[in-house]
Design a protein around this motif. Structure first.
Motif, PDB file in Angstrom:
ATOM      1  N   PRO A 156       0.808  -1.223   0.000  1.00  0.00           N
ATOM      2  CA  PRO A 156       0.000   0.000   0.000  1.00  0.00           C
ATOM      3  C   PRO A 156       0.845   1.280   0.000  1.00  0.00           C
ATOM      4  O   PRO A 156       0.513   2.242  -0.697  1.00  0.00           O
TER       5      PRO A 156
ATOM      6  N   TRP B 206       0.713   4.023  -3.137  1.00  0.00           N
ATOM      7  CA  TRP B 206       0.367   5.436  -2.964  1.00  0.00           C
ATOM      8  C   TRP B 206       1.571   6.322  -3.243  1.00  0.00           C
ATOM      9  O   TRP B 206       1.432   7.419  -3.812  1.00  0.00           O
TER      10      TRP B 206
ATOM     11  N   SER C  45      -1.271   6.129   4.653  1.00  0.00           N
ATOM     12  CA  SER C  45      -0.746   4.785   4.455  1.00  0.00           C
ATOM     13  C   SER C  45       0.617   4.623   5.117  1.00  0.00           C
ATOM     14  O   SER C  45       0.891   3.602   5.756  1.00  0.00           O
TER      15      SER C  45
ATOM     16  N   THR D 170      -4.234   2.980   7.168  1.00  0.00           N
ATOM     17  CA  THR D 170      -4.968   2.639   5.939  1.00  0.00           C
ATOM     18  C   THR D 170      -6.451   2.408   6.197  1.00  0.00           C
ATOM     19  O   THR D 170      -7.251   2.479   5.262  1.00  0.00           O
TER      20      THR D 170
END
Length: 280
Positions: free
Chosen positions: A55, A59, A110, A115
Motif C-alpha cells: 500500500p 500510494w 498509508s 490505511t
C-alpha cells in the motif's frame, strides 16, 4: 538637493534594472530544471508501482506520478509563447494539483499505518473541495496564470485561484495548507515510535510537508524568493530528486537488514531458525 535627488533616481533605476534582470534570467535558468524533475520523479513512480506491491509503495508511486505531471505542466506554462497555450497549460496544472493534494494525504495515511481511514466515506470527505474546485476551473476557461502580489508577479501560482474564485478560492488554498499541517502532525506522532531507517524517511516527509507549507505561505504573502517562478513548484522539483534517491536505496536492498533487525528486535518469544536442509 538636486544632486541628491538625481543620485536617488539613478540608484532606483539601477535597482529596478537589476531586479528585472534577475527575474528574467532566473526563469530561463530554472525552466529546464522542471522538465528534468518531471522525468526523474515519473521514472521513480513507475518503478515503485511496477516493482513493489505494498500500500505504501502504491500510494507513493501514484504521488510521484502526480508530481511528475505537475512538473511537466508547470514547464509548459513557463515556455508558453502565447496567452492561450499558457492558459491551457495552467488548466492542466490546476486539475493535476487537485489530485496531487488528495493522493499526498492518502500516502501519508498509508505511511503512518492508518490505511483503515482510506475508504469511500473519507475519499468523498477529503475530495469534495478539490472536486468542486475542478468543476469551477473547467467551466471558467481562460484563467490568467500570472499572480501579482506586492507589485511583483509569479507565473503559474495557485494563488491565482483566490483572485478568480473569491471565497472558495481562499477556502481551497486554506484546504491545501490544512493538508500540509495535518500531514506534519501525523508524521510527528509516529516519529518517536519507529526504527532508525523509517525514522529517517519520516523526518524527510515531515520536512517536505512543512517546507511546502512554508513556501506556499511566502508565495501568498508576496515574499517569494524565486520570483517569477512559483516557490511551491521549486519545492516539488527538489522533492523529485530525493524521491529518486529513495527508490535507488530500496532497489539496492538497503532496507532489508534494517527491516530484519526491526522484526527480531520486537519478537517476544524465542525462535529456532532452519536452513533449506532443516538444519538448526
Amino acid at each position: 538637493k538636486s544632486i541628491l535627488f538625481i543620485d536617488s533616481v539613478k540608484s532606483l533605476d539601477t535597482y529596478i534594472f537589476q531586479e528585472v534582470w534577475i527575474m528574467q534570467n532566473l526563469q530561463q535558468i530554472l525552466t529546464p530544471f522542471f522538465l528534468i524533475a518531471a522525468l526523474i520523479v515519473t521514472s521513480a513512480g513507475i518503478i515503485l508501482l511496477v516493482r513493489y506491491q505494498t500500500p505504501v509503495t502504491r500510494w507513493g508511486g501514484m504521488l510521484m506520478l502526480a508530481i511528475g505531471f505537475d512538473m511537466l505542466s508547470y514547464f509548459l506554462v513557463l515556455i508558453s509563447s502565447t496567452s492561450k497555450t499558457s492558459q491551457i497549460s495552467f488548466l492542466f496544472l490546476v486539475i493535476n494539483y487537485l489530485f496531487l493534494v488528495v493522493i499526498w494525504l492518502f500516502f501519508i495515511l498509508s505511511f503512518c499505518r492508518l490505511t483503515r481511514w482510506i475508504n469511500g466515506y473519507t475519499t468523498v470527505l477529503i475530495g469534495i473541495i478539490p472536486m468542486v474546485m475542478g468543476v469551477l476551473v473547467l467551466i471558467h476557461p481562460g484563467i490568467d496564470p500570472v499572480w501579482i502580489s506586492a507589485g511583483r508577479k509569479t507565473i503559474g501560482s495557485l494563488m491565482v485561484l483566490t483572485r478568480e474564485f473569491g471565497w472558495f478560492g481562499n477556502l481551497f488554498i486554506a484546504y491545501t495548507f490544512g493538508v500540509g499541517f495535518l500531514s506534519a502532525l501525523l508524521l510527528l506522532q509516529i516519529l518517536p515510535n519507529t526504527n532508525s531507517y523509517f525514522r529517517g524517511l519520516t523526518f524527510f516527509l515531515l520536512i517536505g510537508s512543512l517546507g511546502i507549507v512554508f513556501l506556499g505561505l511566502l508565495e501568498a504573502a508576496g515574499k517569494n524568493p524565486f520570483m517569477p517562478v512559483a516557490s511551491l513548484q521549486i519545492a516539488y522539483a527538489l522533492s523529485s530528486i530525493l524521491a529518486l534517491l529513495f527508490v535507488i536505496r530500496i532497489r539496492a536492498g538497503g532496507s532489508a537488514p534494517i527491516i530484519r533487525g526491526s522484526v527480531l528486535e520486537h519478537l517476544q518469544d524465542g525462535i529456532l531458525v532452519l536452513d533449506s536442509y532443516d538444519n538448526v
